[in-house]
Motif scaffolding. Sequence first.
Motif: not given
Length: 354
Positions: A144-161
């Motif tokens: 929504d209008q207050n969603s300031k940050l989106l965190f994405l991990c790549s390669p992802n921990n703990p899934t490794a992909n």
Amino acid sequence: MGAKIKSSIDLNKLVRENVKRLVPYSSARDEFSGKGSVFLDANENPYENGVNRYPDPMQRTLKARLGELKAVNSENMILGNGSDEVIDLLLRAFCEPNIDNVIICTPTYGMYEVAAGINAIENREVPLDKDFQPEVKAVLSVADQNSKLLFLCSPNNPTANLLDESKLVELLDKFKGIVIIDEAYIDFAPGKTMVDKLADYSNLVILQTLSKAWGMAGIRLGIGLASREIINVLNRIKPPYNVNCLTQTKALELLETVNLYEEQVKNIITEREGLITFLNGLPFVEKVYPTDANFILIRVNDARGLYDYLLTDEIIIRDRSKIQSLGNCVRISIGTSEENAILKNTLTKFELKS
């Protein structure tokens, strides 16, 4: 004229009001530039012992070297006491406590949620799909209008992909805040970094580290890469001397050992492939998940039993079975060939015992 930027944000709308008004602290070394021989500006102990002077608050020499290695301008870089400090700075710069929110795609690195909680920021979780890839529509639906940050991990921990680049690009195009892609393990997935997207997306922040492939976990040095505008905001609120002189000196020393770094990454990948083959041959291993990192996630028939058995041989792995969607999963880091041989021998004994 350069190509038109593909996605641009109005940073002024995202920065916290108190940060906009803030007059940053100016240290003695911020106010001085050039060469000096008699330093009487910072109330330091004048007797030389190697660490009696404050470090460069902007880490200019270290950033220049990192810029060479990563083909990134120093002005697009912030260094922190581990990537965790950069995560915290992002939250404090852009998220109003008890008002704004961040989005994470689970399962993922637990520090995003913890750092948000410390800063009184709502954390909105969106599960990854069955292949541990982000669900773009689901992410956008909770924003929504207050969603300031989106965190994405790549390669992802703990899934490794690695996360699908097309999905990351779609999120960069459509998410109205800042997209943070944590590439802590990117050295083990050569050629897959999103650094080349920095010129196209002013809402992109990339986190990297020297803790993994470069073998510098003990010195705590994290790297944030972003537009000059975002870096300027973060520099306004960071502690003046957040990266100490011992860390800067050791990092510069080890960054000269590029051949060793490349050899060790190659060895880790080779050991990783050998361990995957071995694990696939064990009956109690139900699934070996694809990996682009320096660790492997596996699902077994008894995660806690395996963890405890390995512990009796002083082998430490990570039990991830309490994380949603990771029932009976353990995470195994890739060790040296000698360490991996010990692990294989103990796993064989565990199989015979079972």
